[in-house]
Design an enzyme around this catalytic site. Sequence first.
Site, PDB file in Angstrom:
ATOM      1  N   CYS A   1     -10.019  -1.248 -22.987  1.00 43.71           N
ATOM      2  CA  CYS A   1     -10.349  -2.057 -21.807  1.00 43.71           C
ATOM      3  C   CYS A   1      -9.218  -1.985 -20.789  1.00 43.71           C
ATOM      4  O   CYS A   1      -8.079  -1.607 -21.103  1.00 43.71           O
ATOM      5  CB  CYS A   1     -10.701  -3.491 -22.208  1.00 43.71           C
TER       6      CYS A   1
ATOM      7  N   CYS B   1      -6.060  -3.897 -21.680  1.00 36.69           N
ATOM      8  CA  CYS B   1      -5.314  -3.231 -22.765  1.00 36.69           C
ATOM      9  C   CYS B   1      -4.526  -2.055 -22.201  1.00 36.69           C
ATOM     10  O   CYS B   1      -3.382  -1.819 -22.603  1.00 36.69           O
ATOM     11  CB  CYS B   1      -6.256  -2.780 -23.875  1.00 36.69           C
TER      12      CYS B   1
ATOM     13  N   ASP C   1      -2.609 -10.510  -9.735  1.00 35.78           N
ATOM     14  CA  ASP C   1      -3.998 -10.051  -9.584  1.00 35.78           C
ATOM     15  C   ASP C   1      -4.060  -9.086  -8.397  1.00 35.78           C
ATOM     16  O   ASP C   1      -3.465  -9.325  -7.353  1.00 35.78           O
ATOM     17  CB  ASP C   1      -4.923 -11.251  -9.349  1.00 35.78           C
TER      18      ASP C   1
ATOM     19  N   HIS D   1      -6.315  -7.895 -28.099  1.00 40.51           N
ATOM     20  CA  HIS D   1      -7.591  -7.880 -27.378  1.00 40.51           C
ATOM     21  C   HIS D   1      -8.626  -8.828 -27.990  1.00 40.51           C
ATOM     22  O   HIS D   1      -8.934  -8.736 -29.167  1.00 40.51           O
ATOM     23  CB  HIS D   1      -8.181  -6.465 -27.355  1.00 40.51           C
TER      24      HIS D   1
ATOM     25  N   ASN E   1     -12.985 -17.245 -16.907  1.00 35.35           N
ATOM     26  CA  ASN E   1     -14.422 -16.991 -16.797  1.00 35.35           C
ATOM     27  C   ASN E   1     -14.959 -16.429 -18.105  1.00 35.35           C
ATOM     28  O   ASN E   1     -14.298 -15.614 -18.750  1.00 35.35           O
ATOM     29  CB  ASN E   1     -14.684 -15.985 -15.670  1.00 35.35           C
TER      30      ASN E   1
ATOM     31  N   GLY F   1     -19.134 -14.746 -13.606  1.00 35.77           N
ATOM     32  CA  GLY F   1     -18.582 -13.619 -12.854  1.00 35.77           C
ATOM     33  C   GLY F   1     -17.457 -12.909 -13.568  1.00 35.77           C
ATOM     34  O   GLY F   1     -16.630 -12.256 -12.919  1.00 35.77           O
TER      35      GLY F   1
ATOM     36  N   HIS G   1     -11.464  -8.956 -21.385  1.00 39.90           N
ATOM     37  CA  HIS G   1     -10.252  -9.185 -22.182  1.00 39.90           C
ATOM     38  C   HIS G   1      -9.803 -10.574 -21.748  1.00 39.90           C
ATOM     39  O   HIS G   1      -9.530 -10.787 -20.552  1.00 39.90           O
ATOM     40  CB  HIS G   1      -9.194  -8.121 -21.857  1.00 39.90           C
TER      41      HIS G   1
ATOM     42  N   HIS H   1      -8.498 -13.710 -20.287  1.00 38.72           N
ATOM     43  CA  HIS H   1      -7.420 -13.864 -19.301  1.00 38.72           C
ATOM     44  C   HIS H   1      -7.564 -15.191 -18.575  1.00 38.72           C
ATOM     45  O   HIS H   1      -8.667 -15.726 -18.431  1.00 38.72           O
ATOM     46  CB  HIS H   1      -7.405 -12.699 -18.308  1.00 38.72           C
TER      47      HIS H   1
ATOM     48  N   HIS I   1      -6.583 -17.017 -14.973  1.00 36.86           N
ATOM     49  CA  HIS I   1      -6.109 -16.923 -13.593  1.00 36.86           C
ATOM     50  C   HIS I   1      -5.197 -18.125 -13.335  1.00 36.86           C
ATOM     51  O   HIS I   1      -5.566 -19.261 -13.659  1.00 36.86           O
ATOM     52  CB  HIS I   1      -7.285 -17.021 -12.612  1.00 36.86           C
TER      53      HIS I   1
END
Length: 109
Positions: free
Chosen positions: A4, A7, A30, A46, A87, A93, A98, A100, A102
């Site tokens: 991914c 990764c 980002d 992962h 998310n 969305g 993987h 994460h 924000h």
Amino acid sequence: MEKCLFCKIIQNEIPVKKVYESDKVLGFEDIGPQAQTHLLFVHKNHTEHINEVSQYDATQLVDIFQAIRSYTQENKLEKEGFRVVTNVGKNAGQTVFHTHFHVLGGEKL
Ligand code: AMP
Ligand code: ZN
């Protein structure tokens, strides 16, 4: 199986602007910032999303939140305030599968 995107980032195959790194967690900027400060924090192991990681090994969530605490306390973010968003799946969305988080801040959101 194709690795991914995150990764690949963790394994330094795709360059990013890193802001935090430990043996377990990576934090980076980002590529499409939605706020003045827009960072992503990921575990080096992962998993697809928070439901998978909390079932598989919830301690990874603690690793990520400790990294976020450490980073935001050492910068202005904790003092000025910030938002954490994650998310899960298509209605939210999610585009990178993987887990994460924000971290958004640097301005009034
Ligand atoms: P999500 O929509 O929650 O899956 O978030 C994925 C995030 O990854 C988006 O905010 C993207 O802007 C970000 N992103 C995608 N590719 C990269 C990249 N190569 N470097 C940094 N961030 C990325
Ligand atoms: Zn991955």
